[in-house]
Design an enzyme around this catalytic site. Structure first.
Site, PDB file in Angstrom:
ATOM      1  N   SER A  71      -0.801   4.831  -6.912  1.00 49.56           N
ATOM      2  CA  SER A  71      -1.346   4.443  -5.284  1.00 49.56           C
ATOM      3  C   SER A  71      -2.617   4.970  -4.956  1.00 49.56           C
ATOM      4  O   SER A  71      -3.584   4.581  -5.721  1.00 49.56           O
ATOM      5  CB  SER A  71      -0.144   5.060  -4.579  1.00 49.56           C
ATOM      6  OG  SER A  71      -0.419   4.422  -3.190  1.00 49.56           O
ATOM      7  N   ASP A 113       5.053  -5.664  -4.019  1.00 52.81           N
ATOM      8  CA  ASP A 113       4.387  -4.441  -3.440  1.00 52.81           C
ATOM      9  C   ASP A 113       3.811  -4.724  -2.181  1.00 52.81           C
ATOM     10  O   ASP A 113       2.874  -5.683  -1.948  1.00 52.81           O
ATOM     11  CB  ASP A 113       3.457  -4.051  -4.426  1.00 52.81           C
ATOM     12  CG  ASP A 113       2.750  -2.527  -3.838  1.00 52.81           C
ATOM     13  OD1 ASP A 113       3.113  -2.379  -2.735  1.00 52.81           O
ATOM     14  OD2 ASP A 113       2.240  -1.924  -4.472  1.00 52.81           O
ATOM     15  N   HIS A 122       6.513  -0.739  -4.094  1.00 50.06           N
ATOM     16  CA  HIS A 122       5.195   0.022  -4.668  1.00 50.06           C
ATOM     17  C   HIS A 122       5.434   1.326  -5.567  1.00 50.06           C
ATOM     18  O   HIS A 122       4.811   1.903  -6.072  1.00 50.06           O
ATOM     19  CB  HIS A 122       4.784   0.820  -3.112  1.00 50.06           C
ATOM     20  CG  HIS A 122       3.538   1.372  -3.429  1.00 50.06           C
ATOM     21  ND1 HIS A 122       2.371   0.581  -3.800  1.00 50.06           N
ATOM     22  CD2 HIS A 122       3.115   2.676  -3.012  1.00 50.06           C
ATOM     23  CE1 HIS A 122       1.234   1.589  -3.922  1.00 50.06           C
ATOM     24  NE2 HIS A 122       1.614   2.669  -3.279  1.00 50.06           N
TER      25      HIS A 122
END
Length: 323
Positions: free
Chosen positions: A183, A271, A301
């Site tokens: 991320s 996601d 995610h």
């Protein structure tokens, strides 16, 4: 969680035009030169009594403005010879946490330098946070009035200086520096791959954030990109163009265009936080010839969750980047 972006076939060919600012390289060369000009030393303090098979050091290294950045260094106990080191960057609003959060890489025989995130972790304050706009909800609009004040200028500088620090720490192999993160950590990985390309042996960005900002702000349903949409919603229309002009200096697509190290990306096709088209925009612009992306078709995610490290270890093994 349904598919909310392009099809896999469309993503594979998704390579949007994206031109970096004319002074992009000069901006970052000056930024890093200024950080390094402050000098400073890397310090370590052994942490005892936690783990029986792993040595842990509490590290401080000079980052933005020469300010100390916290990190953990974990190494397999009694390991011989210079070790490949995995420099790890953390996701949004997270910090380096505890050493016990990070035992996988040392269990596989690697050294690992886990970098705290300034202002997000508990151990590295963001002392320059007062510059420019500071919107209360998060970090996405902190200092967004100008590239010089923007929050991500400081944290990206820290992350490049972490690679510098890895080259100074004893027992680590400066020729085998691997960078990774998920991320936000994935976006920082791409940035460092572009800015420290001569000192990175491999990059492993997972479900990376900080890529293709305009599309991300347009279509993201959850997460930090929504902060941009909320910020622009509450301000007059004349803030839209300047905001994305600032963000252009921090877009993973532009760093990817400058990165050359072998890279293993990952993407979740469901996601809602980092839409897959934003990941593919960076992946398809990545300048390194050896680039691979692991596609998790039904993933959110979290990407590949516990399966992803297996893929990473096998990929590194195939390239001889093993302890």
């Amino acid at each position: 969680m349904p598919l909310t972006d392009l099809t896999l076939e469309e993503l594979t060919g998704y390579r949007p035009q994206s031109q970096a600012p004319e002074d992009f390289d000069a901006f970052w060369e000056q930024t890093l030169a200024e950080a390094r000009s402050h000098g400073g030393t890397v310090t370590t303090d052994r942490v005892t009594g936690l783990l029986r098979t792993v040595d842990v050091d509490d590290v401080r290294f000079p980052g933005w403005n020469g300010e100390p950045v916290a990190a953990w260094l974990l190494r397999p106990r009694a390991a011989e010879g210079p070790l490949p080191v995995v420099v790890t960057y953390i996701g949004y609003t997270g910090g380096r946490g505890r050493p016990t959060d990070h035992t996988l890489w040392s269990a596989a025989g690697y050294a690992q330098l886990v970098v705290d995130s300034r202002g997000q972790g508990h151990d590295t304050p963001d002392r320059d946070a007062g510059g420019g706009t500071q919107w209360a909800e998060g970090f996405m609009t902190r200092g967004i009035d100008s590239p010089g004040d923007y929050y991500y200028r400081r944290i990206i500088t820290d992350c490049v200086r972490a690679v510098d620090a890895a080259g100074e720490l004893p027992g680590l192999d400066p020729e085998r520096v691997i960078i990774t993160g998920g991320s936000q950590g994935g976006g920082l990985t791409i940035a460092v791959a572009g800015l420290a390309r001569d000192r990175v042996a491999a990059a492993l960005p997972d479900v990376p954030f900080l890529c293709h900002f305009r599309r991300a702000a347009d279509i993201s349903a959850e997460g930090p990109y929504v902060e941009l949409a909320k910020y622009l919603r509450r301000h007059s229309q004349n803030r839209v163009v300047p905001t994305f002009e600032t963000l252009a200096y921090f877009d993973g697509v532009h760093f990817a265009q400058r990165a050359t190290a072998p890279a293993l990306f990952s993407v979740g096709l469901m996601d809602p936080i980092c839409p897959p088209s934003t990941v593919y925009a960076a992946f398809n612009h990545y300048a390194g010839a050896d680039r691979t992306i692991t596609v998790w078709p039904f993933a959110d995610h979290g990407g590949g969750y516990g399966a992803n490290p297996v893929v990473q270890l096998e990929w590194l093994n195939d390239r001889g980047l093993t302890p």
